[in-house]
Design a protein around this motif. Structure first.
Motif, mmCIF file in Angstrom:
data_model
loop_
_atom_site.group_PDB
_atom_site.id
_atom_site.type_symbol
_atom_site.label_atom_id
_atom_site.label_comp_id
_atom_site.label_asym_id
_atom_site.label_seq_id
_atom_site.Cartn_x
_atom_site.Cartn_y
_atom_site.Cartn_z
ATOM 1 N N LEU A 39 0.827 -1.210 0.000
ATOM 2 C CA LEU A 39 0.000 0.000 0.000
ATOM 3 C C LEU A 39 0.861 1.259 0.000
ATOM 4 C CD1 LEU A 39 -2.952 -0.769 2.445
ATOM 5 C CD2 LEU A 39 -3.041 -0.510 -0.031
ATOM 6 N N LEU A 40 1.889 1.272 0.828
ATOM 7 C CA LEU A 40 2.776 2.436 0.891
ATOM 8 C C LEU A 40 3.548 2.604 -0.403
ATOM 9 C CD1 LEU A 40 4.068 2.029 4.546
ATOM 10 C CD2 LEU A 40 2.410 3.703 3.702
ATOM 11 N N PHE A 41 4.036 1.484 -0.974
ATOM 12 C CA PHE A 41 4.787 1.555 -2.217
ATOM 13 C C PHE A 41 3.915 2.055 -3.361
ATOM 14 C CE2 PHE A 41 6.101 -0.459 -6.209
ATOM 15 C CZ PHE A 41 7.357 0.114 -6.337
ATOM 16 N N ILE A 42 2.729 1.498 -3.490
ATOM 17 C CA ILE A 42 1.820 1.908 -4.565
ATOM 18 C C ILE A 42 1.411 3.366 -4.380
ATOM 19 C CG2 ILE A 42 -0.501 1.528 -5.516
ATOM 20 C CD1 ILE A 42 -0.027 -1.481 -4.976
ATOM 21 N N GLY A 43 1.135 3.759 -3.145
ATOM 22 C CA GLY A 43 0.763 5.150 -2.886
ATOM 23 C C GLY A 43 1.870 6.125 -3.251
#
Length: 142
Positions: free
Chosen positions: A49-53
């Motif tokens: 989630l953090l990477f995609i965000g």
């Protein structure tokens, strides 16, 4: 990078699980192993989630920037300049070409490509003329 520590948490729990194998109590091993699997999945989900965000945020910031780039084609190849980045691609070194919705890809190996955003062209005619020259010269050398 600021969330990269999340990547190491599953390994920590894996090591704890391996160490717990040396204890005779089956319940301790089972509990630690189950906890490791659950925490690994939770950490992977949070990390993704953090990477995609962050990737989406970077894309949005870069998409709105103006591109000051020059493209020159001559009988030897393509010269691409954008800021402090410069590429000189000989026609013979091009292995493949692709025209997608937003980008032109010029492959110089199976894993290395130069991509040219279509938005650097002033209009559709300029883009089509450039692409036709690429295709013509690519076909001459392959």
């Amino acid at each position: 990078k600021k969330y990269s520590w999340l990547f190491y948490i599953p390994f920590l729990f894996f090591i704890i699980s391996v160490i717990s194998l040396f204890f005779p109590s089956y319940k301790v091993v089972s509990l630690l192993f189950s906890t490791t699997i659950i925490l690994t999945l939770v950490c992977a989900y949070i990390y993704l989630l953090l990477f995609i965000g962050s990737t989406i945020g970077t894309y949005r910031r870069l998409k709105s920037r103006s591109l000051n780039a020059t493209l020159n084609i001559d009988e030897s190849g393509i010269k691409y300049n954008r800021g402090n980045i410069s590429s000189d691609i000989q026609w013979g070194s091009i292995t493949d070409i692709y025209n997608t919705k937003n980008l032109l890809f010029i492959f110089v190996s199976s894993i290395e490509a130069i991509f040219i955003p279509k938005r650097i062209f002033a209009n559709e005619t300029e883009l089509n003329n450039f692409w036709n020259l690429i295709v013509e010269n690519y076909n001459k050398n392959h």
